[in-house]
Design a protein around this motif. Structure first.
Motif, mmCIF file in Angstrom:
data_model
loop_
_atom_site.group_PDB
_atom_site.id
_atom_site.type_symbol
_atom_site.label_atom_id
_atom_site.label_comp_id
_atom_site.label_asym_id
_atom_site.label_seq_id
_atom_site.Cartn_x
_atom_site.Cartn_y
_atom_site.Cartn_z
ATOM 1 N N ALA A 14 -4.433 4.841 -0.243
ATOM 2 C CA ALA A 14 -3.443 3.768 -0.110
ATOM 3 C C ALA A 14 -2.567 4.001 1.125
ATOM 4 O O ALA A 14 -2.269 3.059 1.876
ATOM 5 C CB ALA A 14 -2.586 3.676 -1.363
ATOM 6 N N SER B 226 1.192 3.961 -3.047
ATOM 7 C CA SER B 226 0.859 5.365 -2.846
ATOM 8 C C SER B 226 1.914 6.282 -3.437
ATOM 9 O O SER B 226 1.593 7.253 -4.141
ATOM 10 C CB SER B 226 0.710 5.641 -1.338
ATOM 11 O OG SER B 226 0.524 7.024 -1.094
ATOM 12 N N PHE C 6 0.831 -1.204 0.000
ATOM 13 C CA PHE C 6 0.000 0.000 0.000
ATOM 14 C C PHE C 6 0.868 1.257 0.000
ATOM 15 O O PHE C 6 0.581 2.236 -0.707
ATOM 16 C CB PHE C 6 -0.921 0.020 1.224
ATOM 17 C CG PHE C 6 -1.981 -1.036 1.201
ATOM 18 C CD1 PHE C 6 -2.702 -1.310 0.044
ATOM 19 C CD2 PHE C 6 -2.274 -1.778 2.347
ATOM 20 C CE1 PHE C 6 -3.688 -2.292 0.016
ATOM 21 C CE2 PHE C 6 -3.253 -2.757 2.341
ATOM 22 C CZ PHE C 6 -3.957 -3.017 1.172
ATOM 23 N N LEU D 212 -4.589 3.088 4.157
ATOM 24 C CA LEU D 212 -4.661 1.627 4.301
ATOM 25 C C LEU D 212 -3.390 1.071 4.935
ATOM 26 O O LEU D 212 -3.429 0.134 5.734
ATOM 27 C CB LEU D 212 -4.899 0.969 2.943
ATOM 28 C CG LEU D 212 -6.331 1.004 2.402
ATOM 29 C CD1 LEU D 212 -6.374 0.486 0.975
ATOM 30 C CD2 LEU D 212 -7.260 0.179 3.300
ATOM 31 N N MET D 213 -2.254 1.670 4.580
ATOM 32 C CA MET D 213 -0.989 1.245 5.180
ATOM 33 C C MET D 213 -0.997 1.500 6.687
ATOM 34 O O MET D 213 -0.625 0.629 7.492
ATOM 35 C CB MET D 213 0.164 1.990 4.507
ATOM 36 C CG MET D 213 1.534 1.688 5.091
ATOM 37 S SD MET D 213 1.995 2.931 6.307
ATOM 38 C CE MET D 213 3.521 2.232 6.913
#
Length: 392
Positions: free
Chosen positions: A173, A25, A21, A176-177
């Motif tokens: 992204a 990004s 992720f 999400l990380m």
């Protein structure tokens, strides 16, 4: 028969997913920043500075990030890096001008440095040391897939919905990380006794044993990042009727096959065979890119790049971890990534110089100059590099 030990614990899978992720990004934004900066009013020269800011920040702060990684929780640094990346990318979305875009690019760069260094080190703490090579192979695969797919998605998407809306995907992204690392159980806190013993030591700039690895990584990365930056323009200048947009997809698919097939070999095979394969493959793909006229030749070039840069990337990353003492794995990781930063910077710069001073047919042949330099560095450090697999 004893059951084969697996490296794919919950924590390992989560760290690899978080890394995917994060890399997605950053690589998602890279092709958009130049055009977005100019849309916000930046000159071509200033837009170039904005694009390069992340790599510039990374080169200067790698040693600091490496030392911090060896003295603080890997989770804490990854979390901080993810939050900084999210702030930076959201800044891209809301910024009213190119001046603030530069500031947010710098913030994004700080997050990039922390995450790339500490997450590699974190993973090395989560697997048995005799499986570090296999772990780095799959970790590198996740990164390589993100590097290949993210630019393709962003380039196609921004043309439909515009820069600001497209960049929101990058921010998601990063988010999400940050969420993913919350579920990792082993947060890789450093040994307190060892930290106290080293508390009075001066800040180290590089991990000495990993310096040849950094140099080799930089050399192999130069033609890769020059291709990433210039292959579209190169094919247009040569008026080639090829599906150039598929180049890095082919690279990713071949790399996936290589990593799956060779996953257990990275812990047992010495450095020299990998270097020979990758060097020959690098010469092959540079020659194929020079002579290519059809999609078949382009596909062969992409496959050659997977055996060249894609293979040696994981070998160098795992070798840096194997050569360093446990207390300096973070510094070894930062030294490896410093080499990557140098290659990432020099590749497009060298490509621009070649393109502006020579006919396009010399673009890739000139880059063959890296081959004797690679061999020189390897043979000067052959014994140390080959002995890495015997240390775990």
């Amino acid at each position: 028969m004893a059951k084969k030990e697996t490296i794919f614990t919950k924590d390992v899978v989560l760290v690899m997913a978080a890394s995917f992720f994060f890399i997605f990004s950053n690589m998602y934004c890279n092709p958009l920043i130049n055009g977005y900066a100019q849309e916000l009013g930046a000159s071509s020269a200033f837009a170039g500075v904005i694009v390069g800011m992340m790599s510039i920040v990374a080169m200067f702060l790698r040693p600091l990030a490496g030392n911090m990684t060896d003295h603080f929780s890997k989770y804490a640094l990854a979390f901080l890096g993810g939050v900084l990346s999210f702030i930076g990318v959201m800044g891209y979305v809301i910024t009213p001008n190119s001046g603030l875009l530069l500031v947010f690019r710098l913030i994004n760069g700080l997050g990039y440095v922390l995450c790339t260094v500490c997450m590699t080190t974190w993973l090395s703490y989560l697997v048995p040391f005799n499986h570090v090579g296999e772990a780095m192979s799959f970790y590198g695969l996740m990164n390589a897939l993100a590097m290949a797919f993210a630019p393709a998605v962003s380039i196609n998407l921004y043309r439909v919905i515009g820069y600001r809306q497209a960049i929101i995907i990058s921010a998601l992204a990063s988010l999400l990380m940050v969420i993913t690392v919350q579920f990792v159980g082993n947060r890789a806190k450093p040994d307190r006794q060892r930290a106290k013993q080293s508390a009075g030591l001066h800040l180290k700039i590089i991990q000495r044993d990993s310096l040849p690895i950094a140099a080799l990584t930089a050399l192999f990365a130069i033609p890769y990042f020059a291709t990433q930056a210039d292959i579209v323009a190169y094919s247009e200048q040569r008026q080639l009727s090829i599906a150039v947009g598929a180049y890095f997809f082919i690279y990713a698919v071949v790399l996936l096959g290589i990593r799956l097939f060779l996953r257990n070999q990275f812990d047992t095979v010495p450095f020299q065979p990998w270097l020979i394969i990758s060097t020959v493959a690098t010469v092959f793909y540079l020659v194929m890119l020079t002579i290519m006229k059809t999609n078949w030749e382009m596909a062969l070039a992409a496959a050659g790049m997977a055996f060249g840069y894609g293979l040696i990337y994981s070998v160098c990353q795992s070798t840096a971890m194997m050569l360093a003492p446990e207390s300096e794995r973070g510094l070894a990781s930062s030294t490896f990534f410093l080499g990557l930063d140098i290659g990432m910077t020099l590749g497009p710069v060298l490509g621009g110089i070649i393109d502006s001073t020579m006919p396009v047919k010399y673009f890739y042949p000139v880059m063959l100059v890296i081959v004797p330099l690679i061999l020189l560095i390897f043979f000067a450090n052959r014994q140390k590099l080959n002995s890495a697999v015997n240390r775990h």
